[in-house]
Design an enzyme around this catalytic site. Structure first.
Site, PDB file in Angstrom:
ATOM      1  N   TRP A 148       0.810  -1.221   0.000  1.00  0.00           N
ATOM      2  CA  TRP A 148       0.000   0.000   0.000  1.00  0.00           C
ATOM      3  C   TRP A 148       0.846   1.277   0.000  1.00  0.00           C
ATOM      4  O   TRP A 148       0.329   2.354  -0.213  1.00  0.00           O
ATOM      5  CB  TRP A 148      -0.928   0.018   1.238  1.00  0.00           C
ATOM      6  N   ASN A 149       2.155   1.170   0.254  1.00  0.00           N
ATOM      7  CA  ASN A 149       2.912   2.425   0.439  1.00  0.00           C
ATOM      8  C   ASN A 149       3.203   3.145  -0.876  1.00  0.00           C
ATOM      9  O   ASN A 149       3.326   4.370  -0.898  1.00  0.00           O
ATOM     10  CB  ASN A 149       4.195   2.198   1.262  1.00  0.00           C
ATOM     11  N   LYS A 172      -2.449  -8.777  -7.309  1.00  0.00           N
ATOM     12  CA  LYS A 172      -3.263  -8.660  -6.087  1.00  0.00           C
ATOM     13  C   LYS A 172      -2.719  -7.453  -5.302  1.00  0.00           C
ATOM     14  O   LYS A 172      -1.701  -7.549  -4.622  1.00  0.00           O
ATOM     15  CB  LYS A 172      -3.113  -9.950  -5.270  1.00  0.00           C
ATOM     16  N   PRO A 173      -3.391  -6.294  -5.412  1.00  0.00           N
ATOM     17  CA  PRO A 173      -2.913  -5.118  -4.667  1.00  0.00           C
ATOM     18  C   PRO A 173      -3.299  -5.207  -3.198  1.00  0.00           C
ATOM     19  O   PRO A 173      -4.185  -5.977  -2.819  1.00  0.00           O
ATOM     20  CB  PRO A 173      -3.650  -3.958  -5.340  1.00  0.00           C
ATOM     21  N   ALA A 174      -2.653  -4.398  -2.375  1.00  0.00           N
ATOM     22  CA  ALA A 174      -2.965  -4.358  -0.937  1.00  0.00           C
ATOM     23  C   ALA A 174      -4.424  -3.945  -0.729  1.00  0.00           C
ATOM     24  O   ALA A 174      -4.955  -3.125  -1.481  1.00  0.00           O
ATOM     25  CB  ALA A 174      -2.038  -3.363  -0.250  1.00  0.00           C
ATOM     26  N   GLY A 225       6.686  -6.288   0.211  1.00  0.00           N
ATOM     27  CA  GLY A 225       5.943  -6.174   1.469  1.00  0.00           C
ATOM     28  C   GLY A 225       6.841  -6.534   2.627  1.00  0.00           C
ATOM     29  O   GLY A 225       8.075  -6.497   2.508  1.00  0.00           O
ATOM     30  N   SER A 226       6.225  -6.925   3.733  1.00  0.00           N
ATOM     31  CA  SER A 226       7.015  -7.157   4.943  1.00  0.00           C
ATOM     32  C   SER A 226       7.794  -8.468   4.847  1.00  0.00           C
ATOM     33  O   SER A 226       7.408  -9.410   4.126  1.00  0.00           O
ATOM     34  CB  SER A 226       6.091  -7.210   6.163  1.00  0.00           C
ATOM     35  N   GLU A 247      10.985  -8.354  -2.375  1.00  0.00           N
ATOM     36  CA  GLU A 247      11.473  -7.043  -1.929  1.00  0.00           C
ATOM     37  C   GLU A 247      10.818  -6.803  -0.571  1.00  0.00           C
ATOM     38  O   GLU A 247       9.642  -6.478  -0.484  1.00  0.00           O
ATOM     39  CB  GLU A 247      11.101  -5.980  -2.961  1.00  0.00           C
ATOM     40  N   LEU A 248      11.596  -7.026   0.497  1.00  0.00           N
ATOM     41  CA  LEU A 248      10.996  -7.099   1.838  1.00  0.00           C
ATOM     42  C   LEU A 248      11.405  -5.909   2.702  1.00  0.00           C
ATOM     43  O   LEU A 248      11.799  -4.866   2.193  1.00  0.00           O
ATOM     44  CB  LEU A 248      11.371  -8.449   2.467  1.00  0.00           C
ATOM     45  N   GLU A 381      12.040  -2.293  12.099  1.00  0.00           N
ATOM     46  CA  GLU A 381      11.589  -1.260  11.168  1.00  0.00           C
ATOM     47  C   GLU A 381      10.403  -0.516  11.787  1.00  0.00           C
ATOM     48  O   GLU A 381       9.433  -1.147  12.213  1.00  0.00           O
ATOM     49  CB  GLU A 381      11.163  -1.981   9.876  1.00  0.00           C
TER      50      GLU A 381
END
Ligand code: SIN
Length: 480
Positions: A148-149, A172-174, A225-226, A247-248, A381
């Site tokens: 979502w960022n 699949k978007p947030a 994402g996380s 990409e975390l 984080e």
């Protein structure tokens, strides 16, 4: 505003009519209801992508590139409306949303050209009657799961190269920000991208994720994402041995040596820390400032932070918007409380900012001094507008601290000594280094991390390897 899902070129609702609400994080107003699709509907999307793949990969790279360029052109045409939509659902200041539109569109421009350079190779053989060929071919159906960022740029960063390589996708978007994704879907249709090549599904992440990862027709997962969710997805992706790009999370150190240009370091710290209200994976999360420059840096940094205007991202002049949701602000509060209880001195902020008529999800830009390695903020984080400051004495010590983390996405440092610049850049265990640069992300360069920040590289020529397989053809020649 498009609020239905895109499957095989058709705009669809959930067959059982289920929806979920998308809200403006600045006001809590409901902006739209979007479909909560079921696992079986995700499977239909995978089927559409799989059926569309043979024809799409058979097209020339120039032909695919022309359609990707058309999509980029349409995104530029509608950039202002798309930026406004992004601010509405994500909360970031409008100026940043406009910047993201330019950033995101550039990934499409780059991919449209890069697809034409997917060269193969001919390897000299050790015998005279053979020729050894290496072809690069599309991976197949890609599941693309985005955060979502950066609701638009994190899609185009993956979509552009996937399409350019000849892959088809299910995105699949947030749940917090599906509208920017669905708007991109509309423009894909307007650009003439064939039905089934791009599919966009919304709904409950576990159900949709599992449906995609359990389907053997999906050959690749690209996730931003996380770290926590990345590990879960990776375990599930092992069932079908999917190709992965991960990409975390990050936990970026920002080091300022005594010999740095202090004004440049402070300006870079502002951009690096407060972009997207501190909600980026590459945000500086720990500031290490050397003894000799400490007072000057902190005093100038404080002055600039005090000038930040916090508010609804739609109001011109706002620099810091709301945090995305209640979990996000609770985490920031927990980190600041923990730093306080371990002896940190909160010099600025340190609490929510209450704004009339708006949600209680705004956190004041915060600067904390006297930070120490035992604080939560030194290890995790934060994802918010908080700058913890650690004081250090020498280079060896600060590199040890900087590398003492499971993360390895981005690191920053500031020095005017050329030998130190190369020495420190080489010593930091991170995928991205900002050497006298607080915002290194750009289309042409490889973006990605090491350790628990993931693997794979997005951007530049490097990303094409993520969406292609090497095929070796050993060509035996019949004697004359
Ligand atoms: C991210 O936070 O995941 C992306 C940031 C960037 O592209 O600079």
């Amino acid at each position: 505003m498009q609020s239905q899902c895109l499957i095989d070129g058709q705009w669809v609702a959930a067959s059982d009519g289920r929806t979920f609400a998308v809200t403006n994080p600045a006001t809590d107003e409901v902006i739209a209801e979007v479909p909560s699709l079921s696992a079986s509907e995700a499977t239909i999307a995978v089927e559409a992508a799989h059926d569309a793949w043979p024809a799409w990969r058979s097209r020339t790279a120039a032909d695919r590139g022309a359609l990707i360029s058309k999509l980029a052109h349409l995104m530029r045409r509608d950039a202002e409306q798309l930026a406004q939509l992004m601010t509405l659902e994500q909360g970031k200041p409008l100026a940043e949303a406009r910047g993201e539109m330019a950033y995101g569109t550039a990934f499409l421009d780059w991919a449209a050209e890069e697809g034409k350079r997917l060269y193969g190779e001919i390897i000299p053989a050790s015998v005279t009657n053979k020729r050894l060929l290496v072809l690069r071919q599309s991976v197949g159906v890609c599941a693309i799961i985005t955060p979502w960022n950066f609701p638009s740029a994190m899609i185009t960063r993956k979509l552009g190269p996937a399409l350019a390589a000849g892959c088809t996708v299910v995105i699949k978007p947030a749940e917090d920000t599906p509208l920017s994704a669905l708007a991109i879907g509309e423009l894909c249709m307007e650009a003439g991208i064939p039905h089934g090549v791009v599919n966009i599904i919304t709904g409950e992440p576990n159900a949709l994720g599992e449906a995609m990862l359990n389907d053997s027709r999906v050959r690749k997962l690209s996730f931003t994402g996380s770290t926590e969710v990345g590990k879960l997805l990776m375990a599930k992706a092992s069932k079908n041995l999917l190709r992965l790009s991960m990409e975390l999370g990050g936990h970026a150190p920002f080091i300022v040596f005594d010999d740095a240009d202090v004004d440049h370091a402070v300006a870079s710290a502002m951009a690096c820390k407060f972009r997207n209200s501190g909600q980026t994976c590459v945000c500086a999360n720990r500031f290490y400032i050397q003894d000799g420059i400490y007072d000057r840096f902190v005093s100038k940094f404080t002055t600039l932070i005090e000038q930040l205007k916090i508010g609804d991202g739609r109001t011109e002049g706002v620099h810091v918007g709301p945090l995305i949701n209640n979990d996000a602000i609770a985490k920031v509060e927990a980190h600041v409380d923990n730093a306080r209880s371990h002896g940190g001195t909160v010099r600025l902020g340190g609490e929510r900012t209450m704004l009339k008529g708006l949600a209680d999800r705004f956190y004041a830009p915060t600067l904390i001094e006297k930070c120490t390695a035992d604080m939560q903020i030194a290890r995790e984080e934060t994802f918010g507008p908080v700058a913890p400051i650690f004081r250090f004495k020498d280079e060896t010590q600060v590199i040890e601290h900087a590398n003492d983390t499971e993360y390895g996405l981005a690191a920053y440092f500031f020095t005017q000594n050329a030998s130190r610049l190369m020495r420190v850049a080489e010593a930091l265990d991170y995928g991205i280094i900002g050497a006298n640069d607080g915002v290194p992300s750009t289309t042409q360069a490889p973006f990605g991390g090491v350790k628990h920040s993931g693997f794979g590289r997005e951007g530049g020529k490097y990303v094409m390897a993520e969406y292609t397989e090497l095929k070796y053809v050993s060509w035996g020649m019949v004697p004359v």
